[in-house]
Scaffold this motif. Sequence first.
Motif: not given
Ligand SMILES: [Mg+2]
Length: 250
Positions: A93, A120, A122
């Motif tokens: 992440g 990733i 987000n």
């Molecule tokens: Mg994240």
Amino acid sequence: MELLYTRPKTLIKPGSYYCPGCLHALAGKLIAEVIQEMGVQDDTLLIASVGCGGMFKRILDVDCASATHGRAAAAATGACRCAPEKLVFTYQGDGDLAAIGLAETLNAANRGENFVAILINNSTYGMTGGQMAPTTMIGQASTTTPGGRQAEREGYPMHMCEIIDQLTAPRFIARYSLDKPAEIRKAKAGIRHAFDIQRAHKGYSFVELMSNCPTNWGLSPLQSLEFMREKTLKEFPLGVFRDLEKEETL
Ligand SMILES: [Mg+2]
Ligand SMILES: Cc1ncc(C[n+]2csc(CCOP(=O)(O)OP(=O)(O)O)c2C)c(N)n1
Ligand code: SF4
């Protein structure tokens, strides 16, 4: 009847541990498909991270070493040096890779270690409840910036492809989005390209996948895709930043 699609055999049943609509699930499926298509399931070593991305190790049926939070690039360095025959990649992440793991990430990229880093993005710390990440945008609310991120107080969002593109060693650097089919196909091709570079022992690749977090963004899955198109994809432009494979064949 012609069989058009089956679940990749590289995915363990019952499947996703993610919230409904979370694109971590799609990212994982693309990677599982690529590993199956390359026929390297028994030769793959996933270096898992801490965060929602860490749940990938529960669904991908390959060998796995689980790094502590932020340490995936260091673990992958050891893995690819000790087991050069393995397809080694990290799945991290934005909190894991760009905050606590920033030093490992940049130094592994700078050394041109022979693994693939998959980020990733987000724009939040998903697993721990939506705190601000290095990738959180100016004005974006998080549990640690409830009124929105302010540049004067929290600094600016970090663009990891652009930062890694300052280094000499990386061979392939690209950012894709998982919000619509055409982009998803490009993302899969990019993952395959990075994995092929690793299998050819040519060094470090960085693949960023723009993702969502409907739960912590407080949006429905469909609304979260709109948010990506209106906000995150404008802040984080898509594209191939560097591909030394192509430059060498020109
Ligand atoms: Mg994240
Ligand atoms: C050393 C350490 N510090 C903090 C944590 C708490 N922690 C777990 S996951 C996480 C961040 C997750 O965010 P990200 O890496 O962006 O992954 P996401 O859940 O958004 O996919 C944090 C801070 C931890 N597990 N270990
Ligand atoms: S908390 Fe966010 S990133 Fe984590 S599984 Fe749920 S939607 Fe996905």
